[in-house]
Design an enzyme around this catalytic site. Structure first.
Site, PDB file in Angstrom:
ATOM      1  CG  HIS A   1      -2.407  -4.069  -6.742  1.00 28.77           C
ATOM      2  ND1 HIS A   1      -1.396  -4.198  -5.657  1.00 28.77           N
ATOM      3  CD2 HIS A   1      -3.290  -3.101  -6.464  1.00 28.77           C
ATOM      4  CE1 HIS A   1      -1.835  -3.110  -4.784  1.00 28.77           C
ATOM      5  NE2 HIS A   1      -2.786  -2.634  -5.072  1.00 28.77           N
TER       6      HIS A   1
ATOM      7  CD  GLU B   1      -1.173   2.182   2.723  1.00 30.59           C
ATOM      8  OE1 GLU B   1      -2.062   1.487   1.849  1.00 30.59           O
ATOM      9  OE2 GLU B   1       0.042   1.373   2.615  1.00 30.59           O
TER      10      GLU B   1
ATOM     11  CG  HIS C   1       2.804  -1.387  -5.679  1.00 34.87           C
ATOM     12  ND1 HIS C   1       2.609  -2.441  -6.526  1.00 34.87           N
ATOM     13  CD2 HIS C   1       2.405  -1.746  -4.520  1.00 34.87           C
ATOM     14  CE1 HIS C   1       2.006  -3.193  -5.732  1.00 34.87           C
ATOM     15  NE2 HIS C   1       2.001  -2.856  -4.360  1.00 34.87           N
TER      16      HIS C   1
HETATM   17  C1  BG6 Z   1       0.226  -3.597  -1.324  1.00 39.33           C
HETATM   18  C2  BG6 Z   1       1.045  -3.415  -0.089  1.00 39.33           C
HETATM   19  O1  BG6 Z   1       0.923  -4.452  -2.663  1.00 39.33           O
HETATM   20  O2  BG6 Z   1      -0.352  -2.389  -1.699  1.00 39.33           O
HETATM   21  C3  BG6 Z   1       0.148  -2.939   0.836  1.00 39.33           C
HETATM   22  O3  BG6 Z   1       1.229  -5.009   0.140  1.00 39.33           O
HETATM   23  C4  BG6 Z   1      -0.617  -1.723   0.445  1.00 39.33           C
HETATM   24  O4  BG6 Z   1       1.173  -2.719   2.130  1.00 39.33           O
HETATM   25  C5  BG6 Z   1      -1.154  -1.780  -0.833  1.00 39.33           C
HETATM   26  O5  BG6 Z   1      -1.242  -1.180   1.350  1.00 39.33           O
HETATM   27  C6  BG6 Z   1      -1.443  -0.503  -1.529  1.00 39.33           C
HETATM   28  O6  BG6 Z   1      -2.344  -0.687  -2.691  1.00 39.33           O
HETATM   29  P1  BG6 Z   1      -3.522   0.240  -3.003  1.00 39.33           P
HETATM   30  O7  BG6 Z   1      -4.112  -0.312  -4.035  1.00 39.33           O
HETATM   31  O8  BG6 Z   1      -4.315   0.461  -1.740  1.00 39.33           O
HETATM   32  O9  BG6 Z   1      -2.929   1.465  -3.048  1.00 39.33           O
END
Ligand code: BG6
Length: 492
Positions: free
Chosen positions: A180, A218, A242
């Site tokens: 994502h 986070e 990511h």
């Molecule tokens: C997800 C992870 O892919 O990405 C999570 O499984 C994480 O653990 C999240 O919290 C973070 O995504 P974003 O968009 O909130 O930075």
């Protein structure tokens, strides 16, 4: 804006699960609100726990109320509901799949079908095999696509294994492996920033760049995801997917074109150039830790071991940091530092590029003083921004300097969730923002030595207080003394 998409049936397996409720349905609602969905699309929620359509819609309504932009619009919700259907079934027996196939047939839904696996990854191989067994993946009367979330496998070997299962049933062009992060506006902007502006290109290499930091912090803990998270850990959860994707975008060569295959070829080439971490040097390249209790946003929170269903002897990491080198012409010798952590002081993701020192330091008043190097900061979230730090003279009679930041924030424009664009891409058949199998395998190759080493150390893991920036000991990864993690877009 995307338009004139094929009509299609969008099947969501695991429709009552967390991902579907918090990400997929809100994204589809927003697309409906903006009239971006195919005109006669059917969104078919499939789950064993769906009681009936009315109950499902009632729950959906209350989920959406809590998370859609500008509050739930009743007229849009009504329109959205006209596209929704649901089926209560499991995904275990041939009868389950026969029921699904019959339902699609009976209701005369579009034969262009996307299957979204909002499911535990351990089920992927079996579900694909069953869909194929019943003929639902045959592209005779329309396209058939499968969308899977990460992690694709849990190391190189299992990823290859899963890929072999997929290859038996699907063409690569039918598979959409979601990351994502690639759907985030600011992440896409990295490409535009690099390839639509000539300004930085001459500097974008080992001659001018000292090191690069890619950092994701986070404040949330693992919440209700203990079953998924324990045993996965931060390295697999965030870095393998990511952060390595961000690294590819920052460091890859300009692709031949922005078409999916050209883009993915270039990312794979970059990932392949990353030097393997030698077995005996894992501790100087990688660092892990686990959150202990602490104070986040002025609230006491529990430590990882006190979270529900976590074994008391778990050494699963919630913080991971890595130092990588890219062994190619452009980057040889430049360290890339990747860091991610849960329960940190702030929610914050950014790419920070630290330039080299000037060859001679003219304007210092003492021998000890050193000028700060220039930094280029690309804020991913919560601030979508681009900042360039420069040293200037402080106003006044004396020759004193300070760091200022040229700020090109573009916060106002970022309101779409990453999933909105990605779901449309699936309907459109655009793979540019999805991972190809070789990309996934190269990413596993990079982190496999660390996974193996950590797996062999089951008796101890460092901890850090929730609400901190993680353990100071992680600074040992830095090559030069005095270097630190950048945790803020503000000049330090
Ligand atoms: C997800 C992870 O892919 O990405 C999570 O499984 C994480 O653990 C999240 O919290 C973070 O995504 P974003 O968009 O909130 O930075």
């Amino acid at each position: 804006m995307k338009q004139l998409l094929d009509n299609c049936t969008f099947v969501i397996f695991g429709a009552t699960g967390n991902l579907a409720r918090t990400k997929l349905m809100p994204a589809l609602y927003h697309l409906c609100m903006d009239d971006l969905l195919p005109k006669d699309i059917t969104i078919l929620g499939v789950a064993r726990s769906i009681a009936d359509r009315d109950e499902w819609l009632t729950e959906l309504r209350s989920d959406l109320k809590g998370c859609v932009r500008d509050g739930l619009d009743e007229a849009v919700f009504k329109r959205f509901c006209s596209h929704l259907d649901c089926l209560r079934t499991g995904l275990r027996t041939t009868e389950d799949y026969q029921q699904l196939s019959d339902y699609i047939e009976k209701k005369n839904f579009s034969k262009n079908i996307a299957f979204y696996f909002s499911l535990p990854p351990s089920l992927y191989a079996a579900v694909v095999a069953s869909l194929s067994g019943i003929g639902l993946l045959k592209q005779e009367q329309g396209w058939r696509r499968v969308v899977v979330e990460k992690p694709f496998g849990s190391d190189l070997e299992t990823a290859k294994n899963l890929q072999r299962h997929f290859e038996r049933c699907l063409e690569e062009s039918q598979i959409y492996r979601i990351d994502h992060y690639l759907g985030k506006e600011t992440v896409q902007n990295v490409q535009v920033f690099r390839f639509a502006n000539l300004l930085l290109e001459p500097l974008w290499n080992r001659n001018y760049i000292d090191h690069v930091q890619i950092s994701h912090a986070e404040t949330i803990g693992i919440g209700s995801r203990s079953v998924y998270y324990d045993g996965i850990g931060a390295l697999r959860d965030m870095i393998q997917s990511h952060l390595l994707q961000l690294l590819s975008l920052v460091a890859m060569e300009p692709p031949v074109s922005m078409q999916a295959e050209d883009l993915r070829d270039e990312k794979v080439k970059l990932l392949r150039s990353i030097s393997a971490i030698p077995k005996g040097s894992v501790s100087s390249h990688a660092f892990r830790a686990q959150y202990a209790a602490g104070d986040v946003d002025e609230k006491m929170v529990k430590g990882y071991l006190q979270e529900e269903n976590i074994p008391q002897d778990s050494v699963c990491e919630t913080y991971a940091a890595l130092k990588l080198y890219i062994n190619n012409w452009r980057w040889r010798g430049v360290p890339f530092y990747l860091r991610t952590g849960k329960r940190m002081k702030e929610k914050h993701s950014m790419i920070a590029i630290c330039f080299r020192q000037t060859p001679k330091q003219f304007f210092r008043t003492s021998q000890l003083e050193q000028f700060k190097p220039n930094w280029l900061l690309i804020g991913i979230q919560p601030d979508a921004s681009l900042r360039m730090e420069l040293t200037v003279k402080k106003p006044g009679l004396e020759m004193q300097t300070k760091v200022i930041s040229l700020d090109a924030s573009f916060n106002d424009d970022v309101s779409r969730d990453a999933y909105e664009g990605l779901l449309l891409d699936v309907m459109e058949g655009d793979h540019s923002l999805f991972l190809r199998s070789d990309e996934v395998e190269e990413s596993w190759k990079i982190i496999d030595p660390v996974l193996r080493s950590w797996a062999s150390q089951q008796d101890y893991i460092r901890t850090y207080d929730s609400g901190s920036w993680g353990p100071e000991e992680s600074l040992r990864l830095f090559e030069k003394e005095g270097q630190r993690w950048r945790s803020s877009l503000e000049p330090e």
